[in-house]
Design a protein around this motif. Sequence first.
Motif, PDB file in Angstrom:
ATOM      1  N   PHE A  74      -4.538  -2.081  -8.620  1.00  0.00           N
ATOM      2  CA  PHE A  74      -5.692  -2.852  -8.160  1.00  0.00           C
ATOM      3  C   PHE A  74      -6.870  -2.704  -9.108  1.00  0.00           C
ATOM      4  O   PHE A  74      -7.607  -3.668  -9.342  1.00  0.00           O
ATOM      5  CB  PHE A  74      -6.076  -2.466  -6.723  1.00  0.00           C
ATOM      6  N   ALA A  75      -7.039  -1.502  -9.648  1.00  0.00           N
ATOM      7  CA  ALA A  75      -8.151  -1.312 -10.590  1.00  0.00           C
ATOM      8  C   ALA A  75      -7.975  -2.254 -11.782  1.00  0.00           C
ATOM      9  O   ALA A  75      -8.934  -2.895 -12.234  1.00  0.00           O
ATOM     10  CB  ALA A  75      -8.203   0.143 -11.048  1.00  0.00           C
ATOM     11  N   LEU A 122       0.808  -1.225   0.000  1.00  0.00           N
ATOM     12  CA  LEU A 122       0.000   0.000   0.000  1.00  0.00           C
ATOM     13  C   LEU A 122       0.839   1.272   0.000  1.00  0.00           C
ATOM     14  O   LEU A 122       0.283   2.362  -0.073  1.00  0.00           O
ATOM     15  CB  LEU A 122      -1.000  -0.022   1.166  1.00  0.00           C
ATOM     16  N   ALA A 145     -12.320  -1.843  -5.775  1.00  0.00           N
ATOM     17  CA  ALA A 145     -11.539  -2.315  -6.921  1.00  0.00           C
ATOM     18  C   ALA A 145     -11.669  -3.826  -7.115  1.00  0.00           C
ATOM     19  O   ALA A 145     -11.249  -4.360  -8.132  1.00  0.00           O
ATOM     20  CB  ALA A 145     -10.068  -1.945  -6.734  1.00  0.00           C
ATOM     21  N   GLY A 151     -11.484   1.848  -0.979  1.00  0.00           N
ATOM     22  CA  GLY A 151     -11.111   1.855  -2.404  1.00  0.00           C
ATOM     23  C   GLY A 151     -10.673   0.471  -2.868  1.00  0.00           C
ATOM     24  O   GLY A 151     -10.984   0.053  -3.991  1.00  0.00           O
ATOM     25  N   LEU A 152      -9.950  -0.241  -2.020  1.00  0.00           N
ATOM     26  CA  LEU A 152      -9.508  -1.591  -2.377  1.00  0.00           C
ATOM     27  C   LEU A 152     -10.706  -2.516  -2.553  1.00  0.00           C
ATOM     28  O   LEU A 152     -10.766  -3.318  -3.489  1.00  0.00           O
ATOM     29  CB  LEU A 152      -8.582  -2.147  -1.288  1.00  0.00           C
ATOM     30  N   GLU A 183      -3.281   2.147  -6.690  1.00  0.00           N
ATOM     31  CA  GLU A 183      -4.727   2.183  -6.995  1.00  0.00           C
ATOM     32  C   GLU A 183      -4.959   1.704  -8.431  1.00  0.00           C
ATOM     33  O   GLU A 183      -5.862   0.922  -8.709  1.00  0.00           O
ATOM     34  CB  GLU A 183      -5.307   3.605  -6.859  1.00  0.00           C
ATOM     35  N   GLU A 184      -4.083   2.200  -9.327  1.00  0.00           N
ATOM     36  CA  GLU A 184      -4.200   1.813 -10.742  1.00  0.00           C
ATOM     37  C   GLU A 184      -3.962   0.302 -10.889  1.00  0.00           C
ATOM     38  O   GLU A 184      -4.644  -0.383 -11.646  1.00  0.00           O
ATOM     39  CB  GLU A 184      -3.131   2.596 -11.528  1.00  0.00           C
ATOM     40  N   GLN A 209      -7.212   3.427   2.730  1.00  0.00           N
ATOM     41  CA  GLN A 209      -7.341   2.745   1.439  1.00  0.00           C
ATOM     42  C   GLN A 209      -8.341   1.592   1.400  1.00  0.00           C
ATOM     43  O   GLN A 209      -8.663   1.084   0.316  1.00  0.00           O
ATOM     44  CB  GLN A 209      -5.963   2.224   0.997  1.00  0.00           C
TER      45      GLN A 209
END
Length: 334
Positions: free
Chosen positions: A86-87, A77, A117, A113-114, A83-84, A110
């Motif tokens: 995991f997306a 993390l 994703a 968001g995780l 983020e990109e 986070q």
Amino acid sequence: MAATFPTQLIDGFDRRISYLRLSVTDRCDFRCQYCMAESMTFLPRGQVLTIEELLRTARLFTELGVKKIRVTGGEPLIRRGVEELFAGLGKLPGLDTLALTTNGSHLAEQAAGLRDAGVRSVNISLDSLNPTRFEAITRIGKLNTVLEGIDAAIASGFERIRLNAVILDGLNRDEVVALTHFALSKKIHIAFIEEMPLGQVNLGGKQLEYVSSDTIKSELATYFELQPLVSRDSSGPSRDYLIAGSQTQLGFISPHSHNFCAECNRLRVSAEGRLLMCLGNEESIDLRDLLRSGRSDDEIKSTIIESLAIKPERHVFDRPDEPQIVRFMNATGG
Ligand code: SAM
Ligand code: SF4
């Protein structure tokens, strides 16, 4: 004519490879005693796989039948662009389970968001509930931040959350019952891990000993009724029990005392792009070189398939005075 590839990777010992552990950085905001030296030299950024390379690697493996990917590190993390990553991973067709192993220090910000994703399963390392001891073990970490991270993960609704605790004699062996009560109170799972001899481990000059899973299990069995779980998911070498009257599973990961190599279903990609056949052996191939030398997807897939011939039958951790592994865990992705 386009090459055809098997939809399942199978190694020389007839083991099906369905699980990839992807280390996305060797860096970390902690310096756990058993994982890293106090002063570490990390890889130059150019030697670490880029987000695009990580996503391509993940896609190629899922095309070869990998169903589960666990993102690990170092501390995933804190990786820029995570983020990109995991997306992209969350959108891979064919991937059943996207999982994360984290020290929890950045989960509070986070976690939601995780989850969005597509991360389904999160392992959070927690070796002590005592703030002073926690700081001694991690050399830097603040217990409170991790506890907030655990609460954020619970609030975000992941399908599965498990605490991981590495237990060492003279360090935190006296906390196994308290850690188990903590997992019960949070309605999450917990696993106790035998320390693997990957580097020098000592606290204040004192050499620390791993504690066998059987010792921990016997102790816990005097406090909790443990019901063996027969069906296991693909989470690997953990031997799991249900704590009677709860939904909390108790796992034991025992690289010393219970060899689990016969059931090995996994490969690892290190932060610098080495495809490691086994955590306890040195066999590997240089995936980064393949990714950076203009090879086509088919060429890389062929090399991955051929490389399975060097996956060893088993690891050997039973010569404690002679650690066979000189890599630190953060570089290989524990
Ligand atoms: N930083 C993240 C974390 O701590 O969860 C992910 C990487 S860490 C290397 C993954 C797991 O490996 C952690 O649960 C950690 O406790 C465990 N680990 C690290 N060094 C180990 C060792 N020498 N023996 C056994 N487990 C170890
Ligand atoms: Fe960092 Fe995880 Fe290693 Fe601790 S175990 S130093 S948190 S990578």
